[in-house]
Write an enzyme that holds these catalytic residues in place. Structure first.
Site, mmCIF file in Angstrom:
data_model
loop_
_atom_site.group_PDB
_atom_site.id
_atom_site.type_symbol
_atom_site.label_atom_id
_atom_site.label_comp_id
_atom_site.label_asym_id
_atom_site.label_seq_id
_atom_site.Cartn_x
_atom_site.Cartn_y
_atom_site.Cartn_z
ATOM 1 N N ASP A 33 1.189 -1.105 -0.221
ATOM 2 C CA ASP A 33 -0.022 -0.465 0.016
ATOM 3 C C ASP A 33 0.843 1.446 0.373
ATOM 4 O OD1 ASP A 33 -2.105 1.295 -0.282
ATOM 5 O OD2 ASP A 33 -2.910 1.093 1.629
ATOM 6 N N ASN A 81 -9.691 -3.502 -7.683
ATOM 7 C CA ASN A 81 -8.846 -2.270 -8.401
ATOM 8 C C ASN A 81 -9.331 -2.110 -10.197
ATOM 9 O OD1 ASN A 81 -5.576 -3.996 -7.154
ATOM 10 N ND2 ASN A 81 -7.080 -1.750 -6.609
#
Length: 252
Positions: A33, A81
């Site tokens: 991340d 995503n």
């Protein structure tokens, strides 16, 4: 070499001396991340963050292999995503192809076996071909295994596994009585991979984000504030040292 990298290496050497190599986790999973935040903080286009993050994967795999880690799994592209902007998604697809082409020879040289988890059917045929080629070429590598989670979501994985189990029961390949935890594990994308000993999520977030929900049942979970593009040897060693201080309990 920048002063930051030199400092990271220096600190890494110091921390290495504190490590118990007999207790290094065999499988480390990463939720990588912070690529976008890293780019925004530097006032750079988002794809710069993703490319920098891809470079970090190579370094971490190399560091981990030196320590005796056998498997690294990275959450490279989730089923969610696809909801990002088309420009970003297209950029990531191009990055995957570029990464595979550039890294195939170095993976072979360094003994990195590449495998994937996730449903690859949604990717373009050229990308599927690139993936298949690198997986095939590196199949015999034994130093460390790099598992790329691509179009991966744990709920999607479990759903696909349940459908396959139901199908096999209906076709009398297995009976209902044979459905155990071990059998279910064998139908998951990770059937041939040991469960992670340690999960590291960067950038300070504390969510699992639909990642390896079945496999992380007794994994040690660690969140670190470092954005993924800044994650280095020092961060990896600190995480492993923290892991070694913990007493793992499996429902005891």
């Amino acid at each position: 070499m920048s002063s930051a990298i030199l400092e990271d290496e220096k600190k890494g050497v110091q921390l290495s001396g504190e490590l118990d190599l007999s207790k290094v986790p065999k499988h480390i999973a990463f939720i990588m991340d912070g690529n976008r935040r890293w780019a925004k903080n530097k006032r750079l286009p988002i794809h710069f963050g993703h490319y920098k993050g891809a470079e970090v994967i190579d370094k971490i795999v190399s560091y981990a292999a030196d320590l005796g880690v056998k498997v690294i799994t990275v959450y490279a592209f989730s089923t969610e995503n696809w909801n990002r902007s088309q420009e970003e998604v297209n950029g990531l697809m191009q990055l995957f192809k570029t990464y595979l082409r550039r890294k195939k020879k170095s993976m072979l040289k360094q003994g990195v076996k590449l495998t994937t988890i996730g449903n690859l059917e949604r990717f373009s045929l050229p990308l599927q071909k690139e993936l298949s080629e690198v997986v095939s070429v590196t199949e015999g590598c034994e130093r460390i295994q790099l598992v790329l989670a691509l179009n991966y979501g744990s709920r999607n994985e479990i759903t696909r596994a349940v459908r396959k189990i139901v199908e096999d029961v209906e076709n009398k390949k297995i009976s209902k009585q044979e459905v155990t935890e071990n059998l279910i594990s064998g139908y998951l994308d990770t059937a041939d991979v040991m469960d992670p000993d340690l999960l590291i999520r960067t950038s300070g977030e504390s969510r699992l984000s639909n990642f390896l929900l079945w496999q992380l049942s007794y994994t040690e979970v660690m969140t670190v504030p470092t954005l993924w593009p800044d994650f280095g040897k020092k961060d990896l060693l600190c995480a492993i040292l923290e892991y070694q201080k913990r007493k793992r309990r499996f429902g005891e």
